[in-house]
Design a protein around this motif. Sequence first.
Motif, mmCIF file in Angstrom:
data_model
loop_
_atom_site.group_PDB
_atom_site.id
_atom_site.type_symbol
_atom_site.label_atom_id
_atom_site.label_comp_id
_atom_site.label_asym_id
_atom_site.label_seq_id
_atom_site.Cartn_x
_atom_site.Cartn_y
_atom_site.Cartn_z
ATOM 1 N N GLN A 70 3.587 0.235 12.416
ATOM 2 C CA GLN A 70 3.339 -0.122 11.019
ATOM 3 C C GLN A 70 3.751 1.063 10.152
ATOM 4 O O GLN A 70 3.800 2.203 10.646
ATOM 5 C CB GLN A 70 1.843 -0.385 10.806
ATOM 6 C CG GLN A 70 1.297 -1.480 11.698
ATOM 7 C CD GLN A 70 -0.203 -1.637 11.536
ATOM 8 O OE1 GLN A 70 -0.979 -0.836 12.027
ATOM 9 N NE2 GLN A 70 -0.617 -2.668 10.829
ATOM 10 N N LYS A 117 0.851 -1.192 0.000
ATOM 11 C CA LYS A 117 0.000 0.000 0.000
ATOM 12 C C LYS A 117 0.886 1.241 0.000
ATOM 13 O O LYS A 117 1.836 1.305 0.777
ATOM 14 C CB LYS A 117 -0.887 -0.024 1.253
ATOM 15 C CG LYS A 117 -1.793 -1.253 1.308
ATOM 16 C CD LYS A 117 -2.519 -1.407 2.633
ATOM 17 C CE LYS A 117 -1.719 -2.086 3.713
ATOM 18 N NZ LYS A 117 -1.572 -3.536 3.609
ATOM 19 N N ARG A 150 -0.435 -11.858 12.397
ATOM 20 C CA ARG A 150 -1.471 -11.295 11.522
ATOM 21 C C ARG A 150 -2.791 -12.000 11.807
ATOM 22 O O ARG A 150 -2.810 -13.197 12.062
ATOM 23 C CB ARG A 150 -1.103 -11.545 10.060
ATOM 24 C CG ARG A 150 0.334 -11.255 9.738
ATOM 25 C CD ARG A 150 0.544 -9.789 9.623
ATOM 26 N NE ARG A 150 1.959 -9.515 9.391
ATOM 27 C CZ ARG A 150 2.404 -8.420 8.820
ATOM 28 N NH1 ARG A 150 1.561 -7.490 8.432
ATOM 29 N NH2 ARG A 150 3.677 -8.225 8.654
ATOM 30 N N GLU A 160 1.948 2.489 8.365
ATOM 31 C CA GLU A 160 0.792 3.367 8.478
ATOM 32 C C GLU A 160 0.880 4.305 9.680
ATOM 33 O O GLU A 160 0.379 5.417 9.638
ATOM 34 C CB GLU A 160 -0.483 2.522 8.638
ATOM 35 C CG GLU A 160 -0.914 1.733 7.418
ATOM 36 C CD GLU A 160 -0.254 0.362 7.290
ATOM 37 O OE1 GLU A 160 0.825 0.145 7.890
ATOM 38 O OE2 GLU A 160 -0.797 -0.488 6.566
HETATM 39 MG MG MG Z 1 0.681 -4.114 7.031
#
Ligand code: MG
Length: 690
Positions: A454, A311, A556, A456
């Motif tokens: 992360q 991403k 995860r 992010e």
């Molecule tokens: Mg990730």
Amino acid sequence: PAVGASPVHEFPSLRYGPAAGLNKNLVPDLKDATPYTTKVPSLPVPSRVQEGKDAAHVTSVAAFDAMWKQSINDPEAFFGEHARNMIDWIQPFTKTRHGDFKTGDTAWFVDGTLNMSYNCIDRHALRNPDKVAIICERDDPNDAPVKVTYGELLKRVSQLANCLKEMGLKKGDRVALYMPECPETAIAMLACVRLGLVHSVVFPGFSHEALADRIRDAECKVLITADEAMRGGQRVPLKNVADEALYHTPSVEKVIVFQHTKTNAIKMKAGRDIYWDDAVKPHRPYCAPVPVAAEDPLFMLYTSGSTGQPKGIVHATAGYLLGIMLGGRYGLDIRESDVVAVAASAGWILGASYVVYGPLALGATTIMFESIPTWPTPDRYWSMIERHRATQFFTAPTAIRALRRLGDEHVLKYDLSSLRLLATAGEPINEAAHEWYFNVVGKGQIPVIDTYWQTETGSPCIHTMPGVRPMKRGSATHEFFGTQVAILDPETGHEITEPNVTGVLCYKHPIPSLCRTIYGDHQRYESVYFKEYPGHFFTGDSAYRDEDGYLFVTGRCDDVINTAGHRLGGTELESTLVAHEACAEAAVIGAHDEIKGQAPVAFVTLKPTHIPADQIPTVLRHHVRRAIGAIAAPKYVIVVDELPKTRSGKIMRRILRKIMDGESHNLGDTSTLADPDVVDKVIKATEEAI
Ligand code: MG
Ligand code: ATP
């Protein structure tokens, strides 16, 4: 499709959403099968970071908790005050915080303007131009380290910025970087942000396809690269790889080529390519920093691609700067006098935040490490720490496991007494790796700081604080400022508040350094992070909270193994395997099983051992059975030479799952795989083992 541009995301969490129809009795089961319970003992805070000259910024639970509570209950006051004190603003802000996780859109300090490179360079250079900003450890240990002072940094960044300006680049334009780990990478990043240009650093190990995907996705106008990188004595032909990529990237108008090895084996395309030295030479060594709005994009960076398509994460200027300064000062205890050694590429968030921006924003000295830890001998990190008197050392669990495998003697030769803390991020750190890091590298005298974050989040969200709480192996401890975790029942989406339960790891409140969008695809941003569990930021990971409030990231969400109605965290099984004397690394996945739904399957690499090869699977299976229980004993233990990993060193369990599910021909996005040959070998080993 271009990286990150596809609206169809492969995010595995979809399987866990309220609509996924999983077993309704999941929560009681979770309790039974929960691995960690009270068994992880705590390790007291080393006295060194609690008192005397090496004491951390915060040294008591009460003091930390008071700050943390303010960051949650009154974020305007907490972050507003820190932003005013830590950041030099061009125009101060009056509004601190906007938006929330209900809408998924958040903004901080919106009416303020500032410049990132001013905060990282000028304000230090003006006071102390001769202070060393960057030390670069070259690949060849016989080459003297390169040193760049803050004064030189200001000149070199300014010259390149003036050159980029002359090329016609304007605020918001994207620039791709495909560079070795050398000071010029930091210079290029800082030159971009000086003008408000958005850089996209692409890890220099990526293939031409992966580079082209990223350049195309971000529509970069300029590429900054080098002739070659050197890694472990090997030449990495960056320019030649870039040339391949450039056939497929029509947006790139100019290519700046830094002559790192000065090889003749590259071609320059007339009109497009220019050598770095020629490009900067005509320009004045001062460039006024461009005022940038707090919410203007600062840079973009692609995620590691562990769980699917990477991403293109976009960070906002002021929020990111504040996040890394808070994390750097309070979490890593960085002071101006420190020499910070973070072994990570600027192509990963760890490198961007703590090799480049964090230490420089705090006015410290940062070490860039160009080589690999085992070249030419497995003591490169330790010798570097001794020579530069480094005060913080930070690396990923993958490196710790690899170095542990090679023996203690390489560490014990060196005087590492300058270190005040050791840090780790990127994957759960197995207990055995933690123990080695703490006892052998840290001599049991300095804390191991586990940081969970992360791409992010830009800066850590769960953070062992030096000097505050006792450590527990495998736990990044508690939330950092501004983060409040919610562990959610994957089925109902309701928060689980009682301890000793595993669930989905989400956050309740925005922090300033949270990314603001995925480049070119805001819908994907909304759907990946905010749709699944409305009102929360969804990390994609699962976590466990023990009765002391310690958080353990168990992997995860997609890696949770559902066996005979029990949910097992892969991390727990992996840690147990790695604790066995014969096992170096382990990856455990849930493979389809007729009877149990899923059964754990372990892929392992070995340390030198006297146990005969054919007995290893049985020995390890018994070991897990004894340590956790029959439920966790792997159906197969498959011995491999190496595990498939991303370029950032993370185990790619989704590939192992595909192999076990008989889908070796359809492995999904493999562009971030470090070594495709490893996969072929794993396929072969799997076929032989089952
Ligand atoms: Mg990730
Ligand atoms: P992608 O999002 O493309 O699948 P990625 O998640 O690996 O890739 P990164 O942003 O580099 O990309 O990594 C963040 C992830 O790394 C986290 O979601 C978590 O799974 C893992 N991680 C990071 N730090 C820790 C830690 N201290 N303990 C456990 N896991 C960690």
